[in-house]
Design a protein around this motif. Structure first.
Motif, PDB file in Angstrom:
ATOM      1  N   GLY A  23      -8.355   1.709 -10.405  1.00 54.53           N
ATOM      2  CA  GLY A  23      -7.586   1.603 -11.664  1.00 54.53           C
ATOM      3  C   GLY A  23      -7.523   2.747 -12.550  1.00 54.53           C
TER       4      GLY A  23
ATOM      5  N   GLU B 239      -5.995   5.089  -6.470  1.00 55.01           N
ATOM      6  CA  GLU B 239      -5.747   4.750  -7.817  1.00 55.01           C
ATOM      7  C   GLU B 239      -5.763   3.150  -7.871  1.00 55.01           C
ATOM      8  OE1 GLU B 239      -2.128   6.781  -8.864  1.00 55.01           O
ATOM      9  OE2 GLU B 239      -3.123   8.631  -9.034  1.00 55.01           O
ATOM     10  N   ARG B 240      -5.216   2.212  -7.077  1.00 51.34           N
ATOM     11  CA  ARG B 240      -5.252   0.942  -7.295  1.00 51.34           C
ATOM     12  C   ARG B 240      -6.598   0.574  -7.090  1.00 51.34           C
ATOM     13  NH1 ARG B 240      -0.061  -1.021  -3.653  1.00 51.34           N
ATOM     14  NH2 ARG B 240       1.531   0.030  -4.925  1.00 51.34           N
TER      15      ARG B 240
ATOM     16  N   LYS C 255      -6.435   7.281 -12.480  1.00 51.32           N
ATOM     17  CA  LYS C 255      -5.830   8.247 -11.866  1.00 51.32           C
ATOM     18  C   LYS C 255      -6.814   9.054 -10.957  1.00 51.32           C
ATOM     19  CE  LYS C 255      -2.004  10.745 -13.044  1.00 51.32           C
ATOM     20  NZ  LYS C 255      -0.940  10.343 -11.931  1.00 51.32           N
TER      21      LYS C 255
ATOM     22  N   VAL D 203      -2.842   6.734  -3.578  1.00 41.19           N
ATOM     23  CA  VAL D 203      -2.086   5.637  -4.256  1.00 41.19           C
ATOM     24  C   VAL D 203      -3.387   4.416  -4.368  1.00 41.19           C
ATOM     25  CG1 VAL D 203      -0.478   3.547  -4.095  1.00 41.19           C
ATOM     26  CG2 VAL D 203       0.233   6.134  -4.247  1.00 41.19           C
ATOM     27  N   VAL D 204      -3.631   4.474  -2.994  1.00 37.35           N
ATOM     28  CA  VAL D 204      -4.733   3.193  -2.753  1.00 37.35           C
ATOM     29  C   VAL D 204      -6.002   3.540  -3.402  1.00 37.35           C
ATOM     30  CG1 VAL D 204      -6.396   2.477  -0.992  1.00 37.35           C
ATOM     31  CG2 VAL D 204      -4.312   2.663  -0.368  1.00 37.35           C
TER      32      VAL D 204
ATOM     33  N   PHE E 251      -3.630  -5.539  -2.524  1.00 37.84           N
ATOM     34  CA  PHE E 251      -3.440  -4.361  -3.326  1.00 37.84           C
ATOM     35  C   PHE E 251      -2.808  -2.989  -2.353  1.00 37.84           C
ATOM     36  CE2 PHE E 251      -7.503  -3.479  -0.933  1.00 37.84           C
ATOM     37  CZ  PHE E 251      -7.408  -1.944  -0.532  1.00 37.84           C
ATOM     38  N   TYR E 252      -2.560  -3.531  -1.310  1.00 35.55           N
ATOM     39  CA  TYR E 252      -1.833  -2.376  -0.272  1.00 35.55           C
ATOM     40  C   TYR E 252      -0.710  -2.958   0.308  1.00 35.55           C
ATOM     41  CZ  TYR E 252      -4.492  -4.071   3.876  1.00 35.55           C
ATOM     42  OH  TYR E 252      -4.946  -4.803   5.167  1.00 35.55           O
TER      43      TYR E 252
END
Length: 158
Positions: free
Chosen positions: A51, A47-48, A53, A44-45, A16-17
Motif C-alpha cells: 500500500g 506497491e499493491r 510506493k 507494482v505487486v 491483487f494481481y
C-alpha cells in the motif's frame, strides 16, 4: 496461510494481481497501462501488497538508466538497503517463500543479465506461484518450480 481455503478466500487472495495478467511486455516498462517488464511487475505487486510506493523514483530504476535490469535491480537494492534481506540463495523453496518475495535469476549465457519474478502465492502446503514476464505473452503466472538459474530470493520489508 490456512490449510483449507474457500473459493472466496482464493479469489480475494488473487485479486491483487489478476488484472496484471497479459499486460504487454515493454522493456523498461513501469506503467500498467503502457506495459511492464519483469522489474516493473515486481514493483507494482509490492506497491499493491504494502500500500505504498516501493521506490521514490521508478524512472531511476529502468534499464535505460542502467546497463540492464540486473543493474537496475542492484541500484534499487542499494538505494534502499535496509528494506532488502536475502531469504535464500540458489533455489526457491515453497515452505520459505511468501507473497512479495523477489526471485532473481541470472542468464545461463552471460551471468550478467537477470530476470526478476515476484511470489504471489506460496507456503508449506501450496505450490509457490510467481508473476513474471514473457516477451511474447506479457505478464504471466507460473509455478516457481519452472524457474531456472535462480541466483537468490529477496524479501522486501515494507
Amino acid at each position: 496461510m490456512p490449510a483449507y481455503q474457500t473459493k472466496e478466500d482464493i479469489r480475494q487472495e488473487r485479486s491483487f494481481y489478476f488484472d496484471l495478467l497479459n499486460v504487454p511486455y515493454v522493456q523498461g516498462g513501469r506503467d500498467v497501462k503502457k506495459g511492464l517488464d519483469c522489474l516493473g511487475v515486481a514493483m507494482v505487486v509490492l506497491e499493491r501488497l504494502f500500500g505504498q510506493k516501493v521506490a521514490d523514483d521508478l524512472d531511476a530504476f529502468t534499464p535505460s538508466a542502467h546497463t540492464s535490469d540486473f543493474a537496475a535491480l542492484s541500484a534499487w537494492r542499494m538505494a534502499d538497503k535496509k528494506r532488502w534481506e536475502v531469504v535464500t540463495s540458489g533455489y526457491i523453496a515453497g515452505s520459505k517463500s511468501e507473497r512479495g518475495d523477489i526471485v532473481v535469476q541470472v542468464s545461463s549465457t552471460d551471468n550478467l543479465s537477470a530476470h526478476v519474478s515476484v511470489v504471489v502465492h506460496g507456503g508449506p502446503n501450496y505450490p509457490t506461484i510467481v508473476l513474471t514476464t514473457d516477451k511474447r505473452r506479457g505478464v504471466i503466472c507460473i509455478r516457481a518450480s519452472k524457474l531456472r538459474n535462480v541466483l537468490a530470493v529477496y524479501w522486501f520489508k515494507a
